[in-house]
Design a protein around this motif. Structure first.
Motif, mmCIF file in Angstrom:
data_model
loop_
_atom_site.group_PDB
_atom_site.id
_atom_site.type_symbol
_atom_site.label_atom_id
_atom_site.label_comp_id
_atom_site.label_asym_id
_atom_site.label_seq_id
_atom_site.Cartn_x
_atom_site.Cartn_y
_atom_site.Cartn_z
ATOM 1 N N LEU A 58 0.822 -1.224 0.000
ATOM 2 C CA LEU A 58 0.000 0.000 0.000
ATOM 3 C C LEU A 58 0.854 1.272 0.000
ATOM 4 C CD1 LEU A 58 -2.769 -1.069 2.539
ATOM 5 C CD2 LEU A 58 -3.010 -0.836 0.054
ATOM 6 N N GLY A 59 2.167 1.112 0.051
ATOM 7 C CA GLY A 59 3.052 2.274 0.016
ATOM 8 C C GLY A 59 3.565 2.701 1.380
ATOM 9 N N GLY A 60 3.460 1.792 2.362
ATOM 10 C CA GLY A 60 3.972 2.096 3.700
ATOM 11 C C GLY A 60 3.183 3.209 4.358
ATOM 12 N N ASN A 61 3.813 3.832 5.320
ATOM 13 C CA ASN A 61 3.170 4.891 6.096
ATOM 14 C C ASN A 61 2.659 6.021 5.218
ATOM 15 O OD1 ASN A 61 3.812 7.710 7.668
ATOM 16 N ND2 ASN A 61 2.800 6.197 8.964
ATOM 17 N N VAL A 62 3.446 6.419 4.234
ATOM 18 C CA VAL A 62 3.073 7.543 3.360
ATOM 19 C C VAL A 62 1.879 7.158 2.487
ATOM 20 C CG1 VAL A 62 3.881 8.991 1.450
ATOM 21 C CG2 VAL A 62 5.387 8.543 3.393
ATOM 22 N N GLY A 63 1.914 5.950 1.916
ATOM 23 C CA GLY A 63 0.815 5.489 1.075
ATOM 24 C C GLY A 63 -0.483 5.343 1.856
ATOM 25 N N ILE A 64 -0.381 4.751 3.040
ATOM 26 C CA ILE A 64 -1.575 4.561 3.875
ATOM 27 C C ILE A 64 -2.131 5.908 4.321
ATOM 28 C CG2 ILE A 64 -2.362 3.706 6.130
ATOM 29 C CD1 ILE A 64 -0.637 1.180 5.554
ATOM 30 N N MET A 91 -14.106 3.915 1.128
ATOM 31 C CA MET A 91 -12.719 3.432 1.148
ATOM 32 C C MET A 91 -12.397 2.741 -0.175
ATOM 33 S SD MET A 91 -9.666 2.875 2.236
ATOM 34 C CE MET A 91 -9.163 2.817 3.965
ATOM 35 N N LYS A 92 -13.333 1.943 -0.692
ATOM 36 C CA LYS A 92 -13.104 1.268 -1.982
ATOM 37 C C LYS A 92 -12.845 2.304 -3.077
ATOM 38 C CE LYS A 92 -14.025 -2.168 -5.214
ATOM 39 N NZ LYS A 92 -13.114 -1.604 -6.184
ATOM 40 N N ALA A 93 -13.647 3.388 -3.081
ATOM 41 C CA ALA A 93 -13.456 4.453 -4.074
ATOM 42 C C ALA A 93 -12.084 5.109 -3.908
ATOM 43 C CB ALA A 93 -14.571 5.486 -3.951
ATOM 44 N N SER A 94 -11.646 5.296 -2.671
ATOM 45 C CA SER A 94 -10.316 5.879 -2.421
ATOM 46 C C SER A 94 -9.215 4.935 -2.891
ATOM 47 C CB SER A 94 -10.137 6.192 -0.929
ATOM 48 O OG SER A 94 -11.035 7.222 -0.542
ATOM 49 N N LEU A 95 -9.395 3.644 -2.661
ATOM 50 C CA LEU A 95 -8.400 2.662 -3.123
ATOM 51 C C LEU A 95 -8.337 2.647 -4.653
ATOM 52 C CD1 LEU A 95 -9.193 -0.195 -0.581
ATOM 53 C CD2 LEU A 95 -7.139 1.250 -0.614
ATOM 54 N N ASP A 96 -9.506 2.742 -5.299
ATOM 55 C CA ASP A 96 -9.539 2.837 -6.763
ATOM 56 C C ASP A 96 -8.785 4.084 -7.228
ATOM 57 O OD1 ASP A 96 -11.059 0.514 -7.058
ATOM 58 O OD2 ASP A 96 -12.972 1.594 -7.233
ATOM 59 N N ALA A 144 -1.971 8.699 2.745
ATOM 60 C CA ALA A 144 -2.613 9.328 1.577
ATOM 61 C C ALA A 144 -3.983 8.700 1.319
ATOM 62 C CB ALA A 144 -1.719 9.195 0.348
ATOM 63 N N ILE A 145 -4.074 7.373 1.457
ATOM 64 C CA ILE A 145 -5.352 6.684 1.273
ATOM 65 C C ILE A 145 -6.339 7.122 2.361
ATOM 66 C CG2 ILE A 145 -6.492 4.427 1.408
ATOM 67 C CD1 ILE A 145 -3.824 3.294 0.112
ATOM 68 N N VAL A 146 -5.873 7.164 3.603
ATOM 69 C CA VAL A 146 -6.740 7.566 4.726
ATOM 70 C C VAL A 146 -7.219 9.003 4.543
ATOM 71 C CG1 VAL A 146 -6.733 8.098 7.215
ATOM 72 C CG2 VAL A 146 -5.859 5.899 6.408
ATOM 73 N N ASP A 147 -6.332 9.875 4.119
ATOM 74 C CA ASP A 147 -6.700 11.279 3.889
ATOM 75 C C ASP A 147 -7.841 11.367 2.872
ATOM 76 O OD1 ASP A 147 -6.042 14.187 4.267
ATOM 77 O OD2 ASP A 147 -5.666 14.038 2.113
ATOM 78 N N ASP A 148 -7.673 10.677 1.757
ATOM 79 C CA ASP A 148 -8.685 10.653 0.697
ATOM 80 C C ASP A 148 -9.992 10.050 1.229
ATOM 81 O OD1 ASP A 148 -8.761 10.651 -2.598
ATOM 82 O OD2 ASP A 148 -10.029 9.090 -1.748
ATOM 83 N N TRP A 149 -9.887 8.940 1.956
ATOM 84 C CA TRP A 149 -11.055 8.212 2.470
ATOM 85 C C TRP A 149 -11.858 9.030 3.477
ATOM 86 C CZ3 TRP A 149 -10.700 4.587 7.119
ATOM 87 C CH2 TRP A 149 -11.930 3.965 7.360
ATOM 88 N N ILE A 150 -11.166 9.639 4.436
ATOM 89 C CA ILE A 150 -11.882 10.412 5.461
ATOM 90 C C ILE A 150 -12.558 11.623 4.820
ATOM 91 C CG2 ILE A 150 -11.651 11.766 7.589
ATOM 92 C CD1 ILE A 150 -11.381 8.688 8.014
ATOM 93 N N ASN A 151 -11.862 12.305 3.915
ATOM 94 C CA ASN A 151 -12.481 13.447 3.225
ATOM 95 C C ASN A 151 -13.725 12.996 2.454
ATOM 96 O OD1 ASN A 151 -10.439 15.052 4.215
ATOM 97 N ND2 ASN A 151 -9.276 15.103 2.300
#
Length: 142
Positions: free
Chosen positions: A10-16, A110-115, A18-25
């Motif tokens: 998932l890209g380590g701490n930085v990747g996760i 979250m699925k949309a953020s992962l996409d 970024a995904i969390v940022d996108d997902w929560i927003n």
């Protein structure tokens, strides 16, 4: 050689993060999730002593939430163990009357953020399964 952990994939701490940022927003903007718990009350007996469950989604609270979610996912995906600084999951969601439909919408976000981050489907499934495991501690209204 050993298969890299989901954390690494998932890209380590930085990747996760970024995904969390996108997902929560995304989840905060999704009315199906009702992230701030608008019009939800908690506590009280027969309507007496109830209090609003509305969450203050100010910049500081959102920043802390994103940090705690990233810490949780870093640990849950096989990253280096970091101290999770958030509340106990059940305690954090107590009284918020979160429904299965709201959790479904949040997991869909979250699925949309992962996409959006071009995460391969096998890794998406693995991460979504981790989130799914938290459902019993989050959902109160079935």
């Amino acid at each position: 050689s050993a298969t890299p952990t989901l954390y690494t994939r998932l890209g380590g701490n930085v990747g996760i993060a970024a995904i969390v940022d996108d997902w929560i927003n995304r989840s905060m903007a999704d009315p199906r999730v009702n992230f701030v718990r608008k019009d939800v009350n908690k506590g009280g007996v027969l309507g007496v002593g109830r209090s609003s469950a509305t969450w203050n989604g100010d910049a500081q609270n959102v920043k802390m939430l994103k940090l705690h979610m990233s810490q949780f996912l870093d640990n849950a995906t096989g990253g280096p163990i970091v101290k999770y600084q958030g509340k106990d999951r059940k305690a954090a969601h107590q009284g918020l009357q979160i429904t299965n439909d709201e959790v479904d919408a949040c997991i869909g976000d979250m699925k949309a953020s992962l996409d959006a981050h071009h995460i391969p489907s096998a890794d998406q499934e693995a991460l979504l399964a981790i989130l799914e495991q938290t459902r019993p501690q989050v959902v109160e209204k079935r």
